[in-house]
Design an enzyme around this catalytic site. Structure first.
Site, PDB file in Angstrom:
ATOM      1  N   ASP A 205       0.812  -1.178  -0.053  1.00  0.00           N
ATOM      2  CA  ASP A 205       0.101  -0.082   0.116  1.00  0.00           C
ATOM      3  C   ASP A 205       1.008   1.223  -0.045  1.00  0.00           C
ATOM      4  OD1 ASP A 205      -1.398   2.320   0.483  1.00  0.00           O
ATOM      5  OD2 ASP A 205      -2.763   1.404   2.054  1.00  0.00           O
ATOM      6  N   HIS A 206       1.043   1.712  -1.174  1.00  0.00           N
ATOM      7  CA  HIS A 206       2.187   2.890  -1.166  1.00  0.00           C
ATOM      8  C   HIS A 206       2.090   4.004  -0.250  1.00  0.00           C
ATOM      9  CE1 HIS A 206      -0.749   5.159  -3.819  1.00  0.00           C
ATOM     10  NE2 HIS A 206       0.155   6.171  -3.484  1.00  0.00           N
ATOM     11  N   HIS A 268      -5.643   2.962   1.418  1.00  0.00           N
ATOM     12  CA  HIS A 268      -4.950   3.895   1.938  1.00  0.00           C
ATOM     13  C   HIS A 268      -5.570   4.729   3.204  1.00  0.00           C
ATOM     14  CE1 HIS A 268      -2.903   3.080  -1.874  1.00  0.00           C
ATOM     15  NE2 HIS A 268      -3.731   4.041  -2.526  1.00  0.00           N
TER      16      HIS A 268
HETATM   17  C1  BG6 Z   1      -3.943   4.718  -6.034  1.00  0.00           C
HETATM   18  C2  BG6 Z   1      -5.315   4.858  -6.773  1.00  0.00           C
HETATM   19  O1  BG6 Z   1      -3.569   3.647  -5.330  1.00  0.00           O
HETATM   20  O2  BG6 Z   1      -3.525   5.808  -5.503  1.00  0.00           O
HETATM   21  C3  BG6 Z   1      -5.373   5.964  -7.633  1.00  0.00           C
HETATM   22  O3  BG6 Z   1      -5.458   3.591  -7.468  1.00  0.00           O
HETATM   23  C4  BG6 Z   1      -4.927   7.160  -6.859  1.00  0.00           C
HETATM   24  O4  BG6 Z   1      -6.815   6.112  -8.117  1.00  0.00           O
HETATM   25  C5  BG6 Z   1      -3.716   7.002  -5.911  1.00  0.00           C
HETATM   26  O5  BG6 Z   1      -4.714   8.160  -7.904  1.00  0.00           O
HETATM   27  C6  BG6 Z   1      -3.360   8.231  -5.316  1.00  0.00           C
HETATM   28  O6  BG6 Z   1      -2.131   8.257  -4.847  1.00  0.00           O
HETATM   29  P1  BG6 Z   1      -1.306   9.470  -4.263  1.00  0.00           P
HETATM   30  O7  BG6 Z   1      -0.112   8.909  -3.761  1.00  0.00           O
HETATM   31  O8  BG6 Z   1      -1.317  10.095  -5.541  1.00  0.00           O
HETATM   32  O9  BG6 Z   1      -2.053   9.887  -3.276  1.00  0.00           O
END
Ligand code: BG6
Length: 530
Positions: A205-206, A268
């Site tokens: 989960d980044h 997230h």
């Molecule tokens: C991803 C989603 O996991 O996270 C995307 O699939 C979203 O739809 C993105 O745009 C948002 O990531 P960040 O790091 O730009 O907040």
């Protein structure tokens, strides 16, 4: 292979303080990295640049090879060219020598992950580079492919013996979504665990790789001043917003079957809730932290079917003129059903039933095509028990701690101060800290940290299966009702606005609203820049 001494001499912003701290870190073991879907969007935009950033900091293994796979026939030289162009996109242009040295560590294998007959070629390539470069058996597989292919990959890699650890570790990074609901996540997990062990799996989960998300733990547990207030006695409510100004872009077909709840909330946003709400872990190791996270997820009060219409709001953006430009509605986007009911906005109110948080409402919202890109958590503290300074100039409810995840990463504390002059007029003021002050201008990308951790076998910032399942279990009733009950409306909201007005009703107390944040941490109260 990567010449790390030379990397150390680079005169770029990677050579700042972050880098010198990283150099004290253990270099990962020699290994082969296989990116399944090595030419896809994620690989090109995130994975390859993250590997390159690690390379520039001297944090890649002494010996490594990256094998990218894809369906099309392509020579390794052509693939290296794609790698070079993926890493020269940013503002900080690397030298040609550096990009060539990095690209030379890449190989390409044409293999369709859905075709069992293609796996022997991949297996041969892995074994060949191991022998050729004396890398040993350590292998990291990165699944950068649509989740529908996961089961095929788990099985076929195992069929080739590529999960066998007799000659070195084997790890697998799995992108979200892990399942589509509770049931599918359970079956996927079961299938996965027939071929792989939990300690080989790294469910990414980044958001957990974001410095500022990890900093939530540091803010809470390295300071004595916050923790005594961090509970139901002093916190009135908690609000988390993750808004994006972009629409679904080219991902219409993925998004149609996903929606904001699965795309952002299940992973997230619930992780942010977990970090904000968890008890202090007994130590900072992977098991302790992940145990505390699961405890939070398991304490989420289930949302009853009857209350879903009241405590959840879904919305979908409609076309609108934003600063003179026409932005089309979700239903007009490429690969989207013109009658789609998929939500691009989701807001929820819920409770965590435990001693710390009993009775404290948590409000979370996320959406696409909102006015700006911002993610933040706001801890709203209770007002003072007696209002000495009343009237317009009072500061009731003004004590807020804002943890800004992105952009303008930082922390802001709001409190009341006396306006100089006669009487006791109170003004709400900000005390702010901007994370960039600590990081020498460079905050590492989430993928950098996460891939580095996986290369070193540290799963602290990866999701364990029990957490994934608990998160699905919490959201399943909402997903079911939203899918089948047409009486729960999908509210339209014009692109460039803060979602459906109806979302304001979630916060029942009339004097309270959502915070409307700006791109810049301290500039609130101003309608956000678009
Ligand atoms: C991803 C989603 O996991 O996270 C995307 O699939 C979203 O739809 C993105 O745009 C948002 O990531 P960040 O790091 O730009 O907040």
């Amino acid at each position: 292979m990567a010449g790390t001494e030379q990397q150390a001499g680079n005169k770029n912003k990677y050579a700042g303080s972050y880098r010198s701290e990283c150099l004290q870190m253990k270099k990962p073991d020699n290994q082969v990295i296989v990116i399944l879907g090595g030419r896809g969007d994620l690989a090109v935009r995130k994975i390859i640049p993250a590997l390159f950033a690690l390379f520039r900091q001297g944090l890649m293994p002494e010996r490594f090879v990256v094998i990218g796979t894809g369906r099309s026939q392509l020579s390794t030289e052509a693939y290296r060219q794609e790698v070079r162009s993926a890493i020269t996109k940013g503002a900080d242009v690397p030298s040609q020598e550096e990009t060539s040295r990095f690209a030379s560590c890449f190989r390409y294998v044409a293999a369709d992950p859905s075709v069992t007959e293609d796996y022997p070629a991949l297996s041969d390539a892995v074994r060949m580079v191991r022998g050729e470069l004396e890398i040993g058996g350590n292998t990291l597989f990165y699944l950068s492919v649509p989740p529908g292919l996961y089961d095929k990959i788990f099985q076929n890699l195992a069929l080739q013996g590529l999960n066998d650890e007799h000659d070195g570790w084997k790890r697998m990074i799995i992108e979200k979504p892990f399942g589509n609901d509770y049931e599918s996540a359970v079956s996927l997990n079961r299938l996965l665990l027939t071929h792989w062990n939990e300690n080989q799996l790294f469910r990414i989960d980044h958001y957990l790789g974001k410095e500022t998300v990890q900093n939530i733990l540091v803010t809470r547990f390295s300071n004595g001043i916050f923790e005594p207030l961090w509970n139901r006695n002093y916190v009135h409510h908690v609000e988390i917003t993750s808004s994006e100004s972009l629409g679904v872009e080219k991902r219409g077909s993925y998004y149609e079957g996903t929606g904001a709840l699965r795309d952002m909330v299940q992973n997230h946003l619930l992780h942010l809730v977990g970090f904000i709400a968890m008890e202090p872990p007994s130590s900072i190791d992977s098991t302790s932290i992940r145990n505390e996270l699961v405890k939070v997820f398991e304490s989420l009060r289930p949302i009853n079917d009857e209350e879903i219409g009241k405590v959840t709001i879904r919305g979908q953006y409609t076309g609108s003129h934003v600063r003179g430009e026409w932005l089309c509605g979700y239903r007009e986007e490429e690969n989207v059903d013109p009658a789609s009911m998929t939500e691009t906005f989701a807001a929820l109110k819920f409770y965590i039933d435990n001693w710390r948080w009993g009775g404290v409402p948590f409000y979370i919202r996320t959406g696409k095509r909102l006015p700006t890109r911002v993610t933040e958590a706001v801890i709203h503290f209770k007002p003072t028990p007696h209002h000495l300074f009343s009237g317009d100039s009072s500061c009731d409810g003004c004590n807020q701690l804002i943890i800004r995840i992105q952009p303008d990463e930082g922390i802001l504390l709001k409190f009341g101060m006396k306006i100089p002059g006669a009487g006791f007029k109170v003004r709400n003021v900000n005390m702010d800290f901007h994370y960039s002050d600590l990081a020498d201008g460079r905050i590492p990308e989430a993928y950098e940290r996460l891939i580095f951790d996986c290369m070193n076998g540290d799963s602290t910032l990866y999701t364990r299966s029990d957490a994934v399942l608990a998160a699905w279990k919490f959201l399943d009733p909402v997903l079911r009702t939203w899918a089948h009950d047409r009486s729960v409306p999908v509210y339209g909201y014009p692109a460039g606005t803060w979602g459906p007005d109806k979302a304001d009703d979630l916060i029942e107390e009339p004097e309270l609203t959502w915070r409307y944040p700006c791109k810049n941490l301290a500039d609130d109260g101003v309608y956000c820049e678009l």
